[in-house]
Design a protein around this motif. Structure first.
Motif, mmCIF file in Angstrom:
data_model
loop_
_atom_site.group_PDB
_atom_site.id
_atom_site.type_symbol
_atom_site.label_atom_id
_atom_site.label_comp_id
_atom_site.label_asym_id
_atom_site.label_seq_id
_atom_site.Cartn_x
_atom_site.Cartn_y
_atom_site.Cartn_z
ATOM 1 N N TYR A 96 0.831 -1.207 0.000
ATOM 2 C CA TYR A 96 0.000 0.000 0.000
ATOM 3 C C TYR A 96 0.863 1.254 0.000
ATOM 4 C CZ TYR A 96 -3.635 -3.278 1.592
ATOM 5 O OH TYR A 96 -4.509 -4.330 1.703
ATOM 6 N N VAL A 97 0.288 2.344 -0.525
ATOM 7 C CA VAL A 97 0.921 3.652 -0.458
ATOM 8 C C VAL A 97 -0.123 4.655 0.012
ATOM 9 C CG1 VAL A 97 0.437 4.131 -2.904
ATOM 10 C CG2 VAL A 97 2.288 5.373 -1.724
ATOM 11 N N CYS A 98 0.280 5.603 0.844
ATOM 12 C CA CYS A 98 -0.613 6.632 1.357
ATOM 13 C C CYS A 98 -0.797 7.713 0.287
ATOM 14 C CB CYS A 98 -0.036 7.234 2.636
ATOM 15 S SG CYS A 98 -1.070 8.539 3.366
ATOM 16 N N LEU A 99 -2.070 7.996 -0.052
ATOM 17 C CA LEU A 99 -2.394 8.985 -1.080
ATOM 18 C C LEU A 99 -3.542 9.865 -0.614
ATOM 19 C CD1 LEU A 99 -2.377 6.775 -4.308
ATOM 20 C CD2 LEU A 99 -0.568 8.334 -3.541
ATOM 21 N N PRO A 100 -3.634 11.080 -1.183
ATOM 22 C CA PRO A 100 -4.836 11.876 -0.934
ATOM 23 C C PRO A 100 -6.057 11.123 -1.450
ATOM 24 C CG PRO A 100 -3.112 13.228 -1.916
ATOM 25 C CD PRO A 100 -2.647 11.805 -2.006
ATOM 26 N N CYS A 101 -7.189 11.352 -0.812
ATOM 27 C CA CYS A 101 -8.402 10.608 -1.131
ATOM 28 C C CYS A 101 -9.570 11.601 -1.247
ATOM 29 C CB CYS A 101 -8.660 9.608 -0.011
ATOM 30 S SG CYS A 101 -9.974 8.436 -0.301
ATOM 31 N N PRO A 102 -10.409 11.468 -2.305
ATOM 32 C CA PRO A 102 -10.492 10.376 -3.280
ATOM 33 C C PRO A 102 -9.407 10.462 -4.344
ATOM 34 C CG PRO A 102 -12.106 12.044 -3.806
ATOM 35 C CD PRO A 102 -11.475 12.469 -2.503
ATOM 36 N N ASN A 103 -9.229 9.319 -5.029
ATOM 37 C CA ASN A 103 -8.296 9.224 -6.138
ATOM 38 C C ASN A 103 -8.857 8.190 -7.114
ATOM 39 O OD1 ASN A 103 -7.225 6.513 -5.329
ATOM 40 N ND2 ASN A 103 -6.438 7.665 -3.566
ATOM 41 N N PRO A 104 -8.204 7.984 -8.251
ATOM 42 C CA PRO A 104 -8.775 7.055 -9.243
ATOM 43 C C PRO A 104 -9.006 5.643 -8.728
ATOM 44 C CG PRO A 104 -7.094 8.410 -10.262
ATOM 45 C CD PRO A 104 -7.036 8.695 -8.793
ATOM 46 N N ILE A 105 -8.310 5.255 -7.653
ATOM 47 C CA ILE A 105 -8.467 3.905 -7.113
ATOM 48 C C ILE A 105 -9.413 3.887 -5.919
ATOM 49 C CG2 ILE A 105 -7.222 1.942 -6.102
ATOM 50 C CD1 ILE A 105 -4.756 2.849 -7.634
ATOM 51 N N THR A 106 -9.380 4.914 -5.100
ATOM 52 C CA THR A 106 -10.190 4.972 -3.884
ATOM 53 C C THR A 106 -11.291 6.015 -4.051
ATOM 54 O OG1 THR A 106 -8.194 4.457 -2.611
ATOM 55 C CG2 THR A 106 -10.122 5.196 -1.378
ATOM 56 N N PRO A 107 -12.539 5.587 -4.219
ATOM 57 C CA PRO A 107 -13.635 6.540 -4.443
ATOM 58 C C PRO A 107 -14.023 7.286 -3.178
ATOM 59 C CG PRO A 107 -14.487 4.312 -4.318
ATOM 60 C CD PRO A 107 -12.989 4.198 -4.289
ATOM 61 N N THR A 108 -14.767 8.359 -3.382
ATOM 62 C CA THR A 108 -15.183 9.212 -2.265
ATOM 63 C C THR A 108 -15.930 8.426 -1.193
ATOM 64 O OG1 THR A 108 -15.369 11.096 -3.781
ATOM 65 C CG2 THR A 108 -16.510 11.276 -1.661
ATOM 66 N N ALA A 109 -16.733 7.459 -1.602
ATOM 67 C CA ALA A 109 -17.591 6.724 -0.662
ATOM 68 C C ALA A 109 -16.809 5.999 0.422
ATOM 69 C CB ALA A 109 -18.464 5.729 -1.423
ATOM 70 N N VAL A 110 -15.558 5.653 0.151
ATOM 71 C CA VAL A 110 -14.778 4.909 1.144
ATOM 72 C C VAL A 110 -13.618 5.728 1.696
ATOM 73 C CG1 VAL A 110 -15.393 2.651 0.194
ATOM 74 C CG2 VAL A 110 -13.375 3.846 -0.674
ATOM 75 N N CYS A 111 -13.572 7.008 1.390
ATOM 76 C CA CYS A 111 -12.492 7.847 1.916
ATOM 77 C C CYS A 111 -12.754 8.193 3.385
ATOM 78 C CB CYS A 111 -12.382 9.142 1.115
ATOM 79 S SG CYS A 111 -11.616 8.937 -0.499
ATOM 80 N N PRO A 112 -11.722 8.128 4.220
ATOM 81 C CA PRO A 112 -11.894 8.538 5.618
ATOM 82 C C PRO A 112 -12.008 10.057 5.729
ATOM 83 C CG PRO A 112 -9.611 7.971 5.183
ATOM 84 C CD PRO A 112 -10.371 7.627 3.936
ATOM 85 N N ALA A 113 -12.415 10.530 6.886
ATOM 86 C CA ALA A 113 -12.612 11.964 7.101
ATOM 87 C C ALA A 113 -11.311 12.748 6.940
ATOM 88 C CB ALA A 113 -13.200 12.188 8.492
ATOM 89 N N SER A 114 -10.193 12.098 7.174
ATOM 90 C CA SER A 114 -8.900 12.792 7.082
ATOM 91 C C SER A 114 -8.582 13.233 5.658
ATOM 92 C CB SER A 114 -7.778 11.872 7.580
ATOM 93 O OG SER A 114 -7.601 10.776 6.693
ATOM 94 N N GLY A 115 -9.182 12.566 4.655
ATOM 95 C CA GLY A 115 -8.872 12.885 3.273
ATOM 96 C C GLY A 115 -7.629 12.191 2.754
ATOM 97 N N PHE A 116 -7.130 11.192 3.490
ATOM 98 C CA PHE A 116 -5.960 10.427 3.069
ATOM 99 C C PHE A 116 -6.230 8.945 3.356
ATOM 100 C CE2 PHE A 116 -4.613 14.645 4.298
ATOM 101 C CZ PHE A 116 -3.839 15.049 3.215
ATOM 102 N N ALA A 117 -5.714 8.072 2.494
ATOM 103 C CA ALA A 117 -5.968 6.642 2.684
ATOM 104 C C ALA A 117 -4.860 5.815 2.056
ATOM 105 C CB ALA A 117 -7.303 6.256 2.066
ATOM 106 N N PHE A 118 -4.591 4.672 2.675
ATOM 107 C CA PHE A 118 -3.668 3.713 2.070
ATOM 108 C C PHE A 118 -4.365 3.069 0.867
ATOM 109 C CE2 PHE A 118 -1.226 3.574 6.130
ATOM 110 C CZ PHE A 118 0.041 3.745 5.577
ATOM 111 N N THR A 119 -3.670 3.044 -0.268
ATOM 112 C CA THR A 119 -4.192 2.503 -1.511
ATOM 113 C C THR A 119 -3.285 1.382 -1.992
ATOM 114 O OG1 THR A 119 -5.123 4.644 -2.117
ATOM 115 C CG2 THR A 119 -4.800 3.056 -3.899
#
Length: 231
Positions: free
Chosen positions: A70-93
């Motif tokens: 995994y790599v930490c990226l801003p969220c949402p992104n092309p792989i991680t949609p808005t529906a599963v993004c945490p409140a922080s706006g960052f997620a491991f992808t």
């Protein structure tokens, strides 16, 4: 007296080449084991949403040991949609799995990773490559199940993937070119970390999370061959 032993000597001379030939055959068999799908492959029961359609038969099983990377990226992104993004706006992808699949005899049979699928103009897909003839199969869009009756807590989901592309090996190997569906079952570990990707300063952080799983490969049930209902 010499003539009395002649038939025995001739028999001995005949036996030695046969014994030598048998030794070569046995040595060849030891160094070239039977295909992993030589016996019947029986997947375990699975949730209804990841059952393989009728008309497909499991022919190969591989036990995977590796990491989900995994790599930490801003969220949402092309792989991680808005529906599963945490409140922080960052997620491991997930950027690739990295695993070795082995047969029941612990012999490596397949490597697993992400790579461009030539059948989709280079779209990055999950890929499985045969360790001997380097034939490759790419999985399509996965259907996932985290049904607690089947999937262990904190484990990555079980998956069903239709095939999105295949490729023969450079010498014509085609061990994986008949694959129609792939299941990832019996998973353990591999889930993205719950911490460490919470702020802009964490972007780019990588996590390599150990996991194990069983992968089952299906092909069209041959005509006249009983469909055992592996799905």
């Amino acid at each position: 007296m010499k003539n009395c032993n002649a038939p025995e000597n001739q028999a001995t001379r005949g036996i030695l080449p046969i014994a030598g030939a048998m030794a070569l055959v046995l040595a060849f068999a030891a160094s070239h084991p039977q295909p992993a799908h030589a016996g019947r492959v029986t997947p375990p029961p699975v949730p209804t949403d990841i059952q393989v359609p009728a008309g497909n038969t499991a022919f190969l099983e591989g036990h995977a040991v590796g990491t989900q990377n995994y790599v930490c990226l801003p969220c949402p992104n092309p792989i991680t949609p808005t529906a599963v993004c945490p409140a922080s706006g960052f997620a491991f992808t997930l950027f690739t799995p990295q695993a070795t699949l082995s047969a029941d005899n612990n012999r490596q049979i397949i490597t697993h990773f992400f790579s461009p699928n030539p059948a989709e103009k280079g779209t990055i897909r999950a890929a499985w490559q045969d360790s001997r003839d380097t034939s490759t199969v790419w999985g399509g869009r996965a259907t996932a199940s985290s049904d607690p009756d089947f999937v262990a807590q904190d484990a990555i989901p079980w998956l069903l993937l239709p095939v999105a592309g295949t490729k023969k090996g450079p010498t014509g190997g085609r061990s994986l070119t008949a694959v129609t569906f792939i299941q990832r079952l019996n998973t353990s570990g591999g889930a993205a970390p719950s911490t460490g990707c919470d702020a802009l300063t964490d972007v780019g952080t990588r996590a390599f999370v150990p996991y194990t799983a069983d992968y089952f490969f299906y092909k069209k049930t041959p005509r006249g061959y009983p469909d055992y209902g592996y799905d």
